[in-house]
Motif scaffolding. Structure first.
Motif, PDB file in Angstrom:
ATOM      1  N   VAL A 187      43.049  32.386  52.561  1.00  0.00           N
ATOM      2  CA  VAL A 187      44.424  32.108  52.160  1.00  0.00           C
ATOM      3  C   VAL A 187      44.622  32.220  50.650  1.00  0.00           C
ATOM      4  CG1 VAL A 187      44.902  30.691  54.174  1.00  0.00           C
ATOM      5  CG2 VAL A 187      43.995  29.604  52.128  1.00  0.00           C
ATOM      6  N   THR A 188      43.546  32.138  49.878  1.00  0.00           N
ATOM      7  CA  THR A 188      43.600  32.334  48.421  1.00  0.00           C
ATOM      8  C   THR A 188      42.398  33.156  48.002  1.00  0.00           C
ATOM      9  OG1 THR A 188      44.691  30.194  48.077  1.00  0.00           O
ATOM     10  CG2 THR A 188      43.669  31.214  46.161  1.00  0.00           C
ATOM     11  N   PHE A 189      42.654  34.180  47.174  1.00  0.00           N
ATOM     12  CA  PHE A 189      41.577  35.033  46.659  1.00  0.00           C
ATOM     13  C   PHE A 189      42.037  35.523  45.287  1.00  0.00           C
ATOM     14  CE2 PHE A 189      39.059  38.914  46.243  1.00  0.00           C
ATOM     15  CZ  PHE A 189      37.825  38.518  46.746  1.00  0.00           C
ATOM     16  N   GLU A 190      41.586  34.819  44.233  1.00  0.00           N
ATOM     17  CA  GLU A 190      42.138  35.079  42.909  1.00  0.00           C
ATOM     18  C   GLU A 190      41.107  34.814  41.812  1.00  0.00           C
ATOM     19  OE1 GLU A 190      45.339  32.314  42.420  1.00  0.00           O
ATOM     20  OE2 GLU A 190      44.014  30.554  42.348  1.00  0.00           O
ATOM     21  N   LYS A 191      41.283  35.525  40.712  1.00  0.00           N
ATOM     22  CA  LYS A 191      40.475  35.298  39.516  1.00  0.00           C
ATOM     23  C   LYS A 191      41.170  34.241  38.668  1.00  0.00           C
ATOM     24  CE  LYS A 191      38.362  37.821  35.632  1.00  0.00           C
ATOM     25  NZ  LYS A 191      38.238  39.150  34.981  1.00  0.00           N
ATOM     26  N   ARG A 192      40.387  33.267  38.168  1.00  0.00           N
ATOM     27  CA  ARG A 192      40.933  32.207  37.334  1.00  0.00           C
ATOM     28  C   ARG A 192      40.048  31.998  36.110  1.00  0.00           C
ATOM     29  NH1 ARG A 192      42.583  26.744  40.381  1.00  0.00           N
ATOM     30  NH2 ARG A 192      42.779  26.209  38.176  1.00  0.00           N
ATOM     31  N   ILE A 193      40.615  31.395  35.104  1.00  0.00           N
ATOM     32  CA  ILE A 193      39.867  30.990  33.915  1.00  0.00           C
ATOM     33  C   ILE A 193      39.685  29.476  33.973  1.00  0.00           C
ATOM     34  CG2 ILE A 193      39.778  30.942  31.403  1.00  0.00           C
ATOM     35  CD1 ILE A 193      39.508  33.735  32.605  1.00  0.00           C
ATOM     36  N   VAL A 194      38.479  29.018  33.744  1.00  0.00           N
ATOM     37  CA  VAL A 194      38.180  27.589  33.848  1.00  0.00           C
ATOM     38  C   VAL A 194      38.860  26.835  32.716  1.00  0.00           C
ATOM     39  CG1 VAL A 194      36.346  25.854  33.783  1.00  0.00           C
ATOM     40  CG2 VAL A 194      35.979  28.016  34.999  1.00  0.00           C
ATOM     41  N   ASP A 195      39.726  25.873  33.085  1.00  0.00           N
ATOM     42  CA  ASP A 195      40.354  24.992  32.099  1.00  0.00           C
ATOM     43  C   ASP A 195      39.612  23.660  32.082  1.00  0.00           C
ATOM     44  OD1 ASP A 195      41.171  23.702  34.409  1.00  0.00           O
ATOM     45  OD2 ASP A 195      43.257  24.385  34.280  1.00  0.00           O
ATOM     46  N   SER A 196      40.128  22.693  31.353  1.00  0.00           N
ATOM     47  CA  SER A 196      39.407  21.425  31.190  1.00  0.00           C
ATOM     48  C   SER A 196      39.239  20.675  32.503  1.00  0.00           C
ATOM     49  CB  SER A 196      40.124  20.543  30.167  1.00  0.00           C
ATOM     50  OG  SER A 196      41.460  20.291  30.577  1.00  0.00           O
ATOM     51  N   PRO A 225      35.502  33.057  33.368  1.00  0.00           N
ATOM     52  CA  PRO A 225      36.248  33.466  34.560  1.00  0.00           C
ATOM     53  C   PRO A 225      35.505  33.102  35.840  1.00  0.00           C
ATOM     54  CG  PRO A 225      35.185  35.367  33.576  1.00  0.00           C
ATOM     55  CD  PRO A 225      34.892  34.207  32.668  1.00  0.00           C
ATOM     56  N   VAL A 226      36.248  32.696  36.848  1.00  0.00           N
ATOM     57  CA  VAL A 226      35.667  32.390  38.162  1.00  0.00           C
ATOM     58  C   VAL A 226      36.524  33.064  39.233  1.00  0.00           C
ATOM     59  CG1 VAL A 226      34.614  30.199  37.515  1.00  0.00           C
ATOM     60  CG2 VAL A 226      36.991  30.241  38.326  1.00  0.00           C
ATOM     61  N   LEU A 227      35.912  33.261  40.393  1.00  0.00           N
ATOM     62  CA  LEU A 227      36.654  33.726  41.560  1.00  0.00           C
ATOM     63  C   LEU A 227      36.952  32.518  42.426  1.00  0.00           C
ATOM     64  CD1 LEU A 227      37.771  36.169  43.100  1.00  0.00           C
ATOM     65  CD2 LEU A 227      35.564  36.358  44.261  1.00  0.00           C
ATOM     66  N   HIS A 228      38.233  32.274  42.668  1.00  0.00           N
ATOM     67  CA  HIS A 228      38.681  31.140  43.459  1.00  0.00           C
ATOM     68  C   HIS A 228      39.037  31.630  44.862  1.00  0.00           C
ATOM     69  CE1 HIS A 228      42.222  28.259  44.432  1.00  0.00           C
ATOM     70  NE2 HIS A 228      41.107  27.795  44.963  1.00  0.00           N
ATOM     71  N   ILE A 229      38.358  31.058  45.866  1.00  0.00           N
ATOM     72  CA  ILE A 229      38.572  31.461  47.250  1.00  0.00           C
ATOM     73  C   ILE A 229      38.860  30.218  48.087  1.00  0.00           C
ATOM     74  CG2 ILE A 229      37.590  32.623  49.272  1.00  0.00           C
ATOM     75  CD1 ILE A 229      35.635  34.027  47.349  1.00  0.00           C
ATOM     76  N   LEU A 230      39.939  30.261  48.848  1.00  0.00           N
ATOM     77  CA  LEU A 230      40.253  29.192  49.794  1.00  0.00           C
ATOM     78  C   LEU A 230      40.286  29.806  51.188  1.00  0.00           C
ATOM     79  CD1 LEU A 230      41.080  26.201  50.181  1.00  0.00           C
ATOM     80  CD2 LEU A 230      43.467  26.961  50.064  1.00  0.00           C
ATOM     81  N   ARG A 231      39.461  29.252  52.085  1.00  0.00           N
ATOM     82  CA  ARG A 231      39.380  29.761  53.453  1.00  0.00           C
ATOM     83  C   ARG A 231      39.568  28.616  54.433  1.00  0.00           C
ATOM     84  NH1 ARG A 231      33.488  32.317  53.000  1.00  0.00           N
ATOM     85  NH2 ARG A 231      33.272  30.393  51.784  1.00  0.00           N
ATOM     86  N   ARG A 232      40.241  28.906  55.549  1.00  0.00           N
ATOM     87  CA  ARG A 232      40.315  27.914  56.609  1.00  0.00           C
ATOM     88  C   ARG A 232      39.662  28.481  57.861  1.00  0.00           C
ATOM     89  NH1 ARG A 232      46.514  27.268  58.860  1.00  0.00           N
ATOM     90  NH2 ARG A 232      47.036  29.476  59.135  1.00  0.00           N
ATOM     91  N   ARG A 233      39.015  27.595  58.607  1.00  0.00           N
ATOM     92  CA  ARG A 233      38.212  27.996  59.764  1.00  0.00           C
ATOM     93  C   ARG A 233      38.843  27.464  61.049  1.00  0.00           C
ATOM     94  NH1 ARG A 233      34.139  30.957  56.855  1.00  0.00           N
ATOM     95  NH2 ARG A 233      33.234  29.615  55.237  1.00  0.00           N
ATOM     96  N   ASP A 256      36.076  27.525  47.269  1.00  0.00           N
ATOM     97  CA  ASP A 256      34.937  27.964  46.465  1.00  0.00           C
ATOM     98  C   ASP A 256      35.389  28.435  45.089  1.00  0.00           C
ATOM     99  OD1 ASP A 256      32.376  28.208  48.325  1.00  0.00           O
ATOM    100  OD2 ASP A 256      34.097  28.893  49.499  1.00  0.00           O
ATOM    101  N   TYR A 257      34.593  28.093  44.090  1.00  0.00           N
ATOM    102  CA  TYR A 257      34.704  28.672  42.757  1.00  0.00           C
ATOM    103  C   TYR A 257      33.352  29.305  42.424  1.00  0.00           C
ATOM    104  CZ  TYR A 257      38.946  25.875  42.229  1.00  0.00           C
ATOM    105  OH  TYR A 257      40.195  25.316  42.399  1.00  0.00           O
ATOM    106  N   LEU A 258      33.337  30.616  42.209  1.00  0.00           N
ATOM    107  CA  LEU A 258      32.104  31.333  41.900  1.00  0.00           C
ATOM    108  C   LEU A 258      32.235  31.994  40.532  1.00  0.00           C
ATOM    109  CD1 LEU A 258      32.766  32.412  45.248  1.00  0.00           C
ATOM    110  CD2 LEU A 258      30.304  32.400  44.949  1.00  0.00           C
ATOM    111  N   LEU A 259      31.181  31.901  39.722  1.00  0.00           N
ATOM    112  CA  LEU A 259      31.204  32.597  38.443  1.00  0.00           C
ATOM    113  C   LEU A 259      31.509  34.066  38.681  1.00  0.00           C
ATOM    114  CD1 LEU A 259      28.192  31.122  36.427  1.00  0.00           C
ATOM    115  CD2 LEU A 259      30.637  30.663  36.101  1.00  0.00           C
ATOM    116  N   TYR A 260      32.508  34.568  37.992  1.00  0.00           N
ATOM    117  CA  TYR A 260      32.977  35.930  38.252  1.00  0.00           C
ATOM    118  C   TYR A 260      31.903  36.968  37.949  1.00  0.00           C
ATOM    119  CZ  TYR A 260      36.423  39.605  38.871  1.00  0.00           C
ATOM    120  OH  TYR A 260      37.117  40.682  39.351  1.00  0.00           O
ATOM    121  N   ALA A 261      31.021  36.663  37.015  1.00  0.00           N
ATOM    122  CA  ALA A 261      29.949  37.603  36.671  1.00  0.00           C
ATOM    123  C   ALA A 261      29.064  37.913  37.867  1.00  0.00           C
ATOM    124  CB  ALA A 261      29.100  37.031  35.529  1.00  0.00           C
TER     125      ALA A 261
END
Length: 238
Positions: A98-107, A120-128, A140-145
């Motif tokens: 439902v969400t698949f986006e690149k984000r920058i980590v804020d405080s 930068p991180v990849l933000h993913i929201l999934r429902r099962r 999930d937040y994964l380091l974009y690298a």
């Protein structure tokens, strides 16, 4: 990856694939030494790893017995992907991203994930969906690298399959926290909850690579009455 880890993963996969059934003995230490062309100590370390992760029970004079599936449920110990768990436990499931986006980590995100601000991180929201209902929400937040190149369709299938088999990352361990939380607005939006539901099981994990790099933060939120979370606890004599 160490030899014993490779052996443990190979045996774990065979258990999941049904090569070795529940309550069945694994090959003896001698047979495993011959098969993998390693020392007995390496085989014993592999079996110890399987035992600690709740796959087998070793009995003196008998051997290593595969633990029955219905005693595993959703294990707390170990680091098994949702897809692997689904295959092993044999339940039908559908994943919707439902969400698949690149984000920058804020405080605030840095405080939650422990990632440095500004990366930068990849933000993913999934429902099962299980048994016709959406009852698990994974964020999930994964380091974009490390996650760059992951597609939305791959995220719907298995993130770890991509990371391990295409990026060749060695995912090593996770620090987990399990709590009972109040249901929030995202739970209400994406999960099929009953009107009277107030609580949800939250499993938060900081996941590390073999070089101790933190590369993933994930939170899985589960309907309280749908799951049993288990851990195989062993007594340590002191």
């Amino acid at each position: 990856m160490n030899k014993y880890e490779m052996i443990a993963q190979d045996l774990e996969k065979m258990i999941m694939d049904g090569v070795y059934q529940e309550d069945e003995l694994l090959p003896s230490e001698n047979e495993l030494v011959t098969r993998y062309k390693v020392s007995r100590s390496t085989v014993r370390q592999a079996l110890k790893t399987l035992e600690e992760n709740g796959w087998i029970q070793r009995k003196h004079g008998l051997g290593s017995i595969v633990i029955a599936r219905d005693r595993l449920n959703f294990p707390i110990t170990g680091l098994t992907s949702y897809k692997e768990l689904q295959h092993y436990l044999g339940f039908d499931s559908l994943t919707e991203v439902v969400t698949f986006e690149k984000r920058i980590v804020d405080s605030s995100l840095a405080e939650l994930t422990h990632f440095p601000q500004g990366v930068p991180v990849l933000h993913i929201l999934r429902r099962r969906k299980i048994d016709g209902e959406f009852i698990v929400l994974d964020r999930d937040y994964l380091l974009y690298a490390y996650a760059e190149g992951l597609s939305k369709s791959q995220a719907a299938d298995s993130i770890y399959d991509y990371l391990e088999n295409e990026r060749h990352l060695e995912i090593a361990y996770a620090q987990k926290e399990i709590t009972i939380d109040f249901i929030n607005e995202h739970d209400r939006q994406w999960l099929e909850l009953a009107t009277g539901d107030r609580h949800i099981v939250s499993v938060k994990s900081h996941v590390f690579l073999s070089d101790n790099t933190l590369f993933q933060y994930t939170e899985s939120r589960h309907q309280v009455d749908k799951f049993s979370f288990t851990e195989l606890a062993r007594r340590q004599k002191r």
